[in-house]
Write an enzyme that holds these catalytic residues in place. Structure first.
Site, PDB file in Angstrom:
ATOM      1  CB  SER A 102      17.467 -16.232  -3.055  1.00  0.00           C
ATOM      2  OG  SER A 102      16.759 -15.287  -2.285  1.00  0.00           O
ATOM      3  CE1 TYR A 127       9.760  -2.069   0.055  1.00  0.00           C
ATOM      4  CE2 TYR A 127       8.131  -0.607  -0.929  1.00  0.00           C
ATOM      5  CZ  TYR A 127       9.122  -1.561  -1.057  1.00  0.00           C
ATOM      6  OH  TYR A 127       9.470  -2.009  -2.315  1.00  0.00           O
ATOM      7  CE  LYS A 132      12.788  -0.844  -1.674  1.00  0.00           C
ATOM      8  NZ  LYS A 132      13.960  -1.579  -2.173  1.00  0.00           N
TER       9      LYS A 132
END
Ligand SMILES: NC(=O)c1ccc[n+]([C@@H]2O[C@H](COP(=O)([O-])OP(=O)(O)OC[C@H]3O[C@@H](n4cnc5c(N)ncnc54)[C@H](OP(=O)(O)O)[C@@H]3O)[C@@H](O)[C@H]2O)c1
Length: 298
Positions: A15, A148, A152
């Site tokens: 999006s 974060y 990852k």
């Protein structure tokens, strides 16, 4: 609309940002692209490229299943699955809230694992490609980004093992270990430390200071990134050039991604920390904390 090349791709997190741009780039190259995200209205502009928006929340098993059913109804295989949906969280590793780390892991790690599992049969049928947007933050100690970064790094490790396991099916895996790309991901919130944080020192908020110094103009343009990413996806899928015989690839795209790889692979931890302290302007703040906590409690 571009002439069809007969290949089908599903891009999550489409999006905005990277997912949006890569979807457009693949559609321009003749792929039938399904674009998944929660903000379906934001994907309406994709329709003019022939892209099909799909309502998808990667934290919901039902939503992932519904997306797979929709795509399977119209296609007997999938060539590319780009697991790109992600969110960014910052907080000191010793102060992060349950809500923050659970949310981050749900979207960045458990989501892609669930999506991979759900779409695996379609990818195997297509002798296709699983791809992941991970981060160079997963390789290096970016201050206050431990959650974060670890989400990852875990996703990169998952992709690496997955690649080994799916080799017999003729399926490929590509890990985009990405550096900085100009998108909205880091600008969604401008977080501050908790009022009682140990990293508030001499009236300063060390985490906020890093955010204030952040300069989006140094990041790679998202459309430039998308072209490079689409080149890599096609090279991995079609096995050309550098990608000819391999089935597992890591691609370093985005600003500072190759430098990060070099620094973390070949230079000492001491050197890396010194560079990061200077780069993030943390030297004085860390010295002040060190001074304050110099006496050890018995
Ligand atoms: N930009 C960078 O510098 C950079 C660097 C390294 C790695 N990355 C990675 O690149 C990927 C794309 O990020 P971006 O930079 O393009 O940022 P972005 O514009 O914020 O895009 C994030 C995308 O993830 C989607 N998303 C978030 N939560 C979701 C959920 N629960 N279910 C489905 N989709 C969800 C968002 O869509 P909805 O909110 O509509 O669901 C949005 O489309 C992320 O994985 C990010 O970690 C970015």
């Amino acid at each position: 609309m571009a002439q069809s090349n007969g290949k089908v791709a599903f891009v999550t997190g489409a999006s905005s940002g990277i997912g949006f741009a890569v979807s457009v780039e693949l559609a321009k190259r003749g792929y039938k692209v399904y674009a998944g995200a929660r903000r379906v209205d934001d994907m309406k502009p994709l329709k003019k490229f022939g892209i099909i928006p799909v309502n998808l929340d990667v934290t919901s098993a039902e939503s992932i299943s519904a997306a797979r059913e929709l795509i399977e109804l119209e296609n007997d295989h999938l060539d590319i699955l780009l697991n790109n949906a992600g969110n960014f969280r910052v907080a000191p590793a010793i102060e992060v809230s349950d809500e923050d780390f659970i949310r981050c892991y749900e979207v960045n790690l458990y989501g892609p694992i669930r999506v991979t599992r759900e779409f695996s049969k379609l990818i195997i049928k297509g002798k296709g490609l699983f791809a992941y947007t991970t981060s160079n933050a997963g390789m290096m100690p970016v201050p206050f980004a431990s959650i974060y970064s670890s989400s990852k790094a875990a996703l990169s490790a998952y992709a690496s093992t997955l690649a080994f396991e799916v080799k017999p099916f003729g399926v490929q895996v590509l890990d985009f270990v990405s550096g900085g790309v100009k998108t909205g991901i880091t600008q969604v919130e401008h977080p501050v430390l908790n009022s009682d944080s140990l990293y508030r020192i001499d009236g300063r908020d060390l985490m906020r200071e890093i955010g204030d110094k952040f300069e989006p103009n140094q990041l790679m343009d998202v459309n430039v990134y998308a072209v490079k990413a689409a080149n890599d996806l096609e090279a991995a899928l079609n096995g050309v050039g550098f990608f000819s015989n391999a089935t597992y690839f890591r691609s370093f795209r985005g600003s500072a991604s190759s430098i990060s790889w070099f620094v973390t692979s070949f230079l000492s931890r001491w050197f890396l920390e010194t560079v990061l302290l200077l780069a993030f302007g943390l030297k004085d703040g860390f010295n002040a904390i060190k001074k304050k906590h110099s006496s050890k409690s018995k």
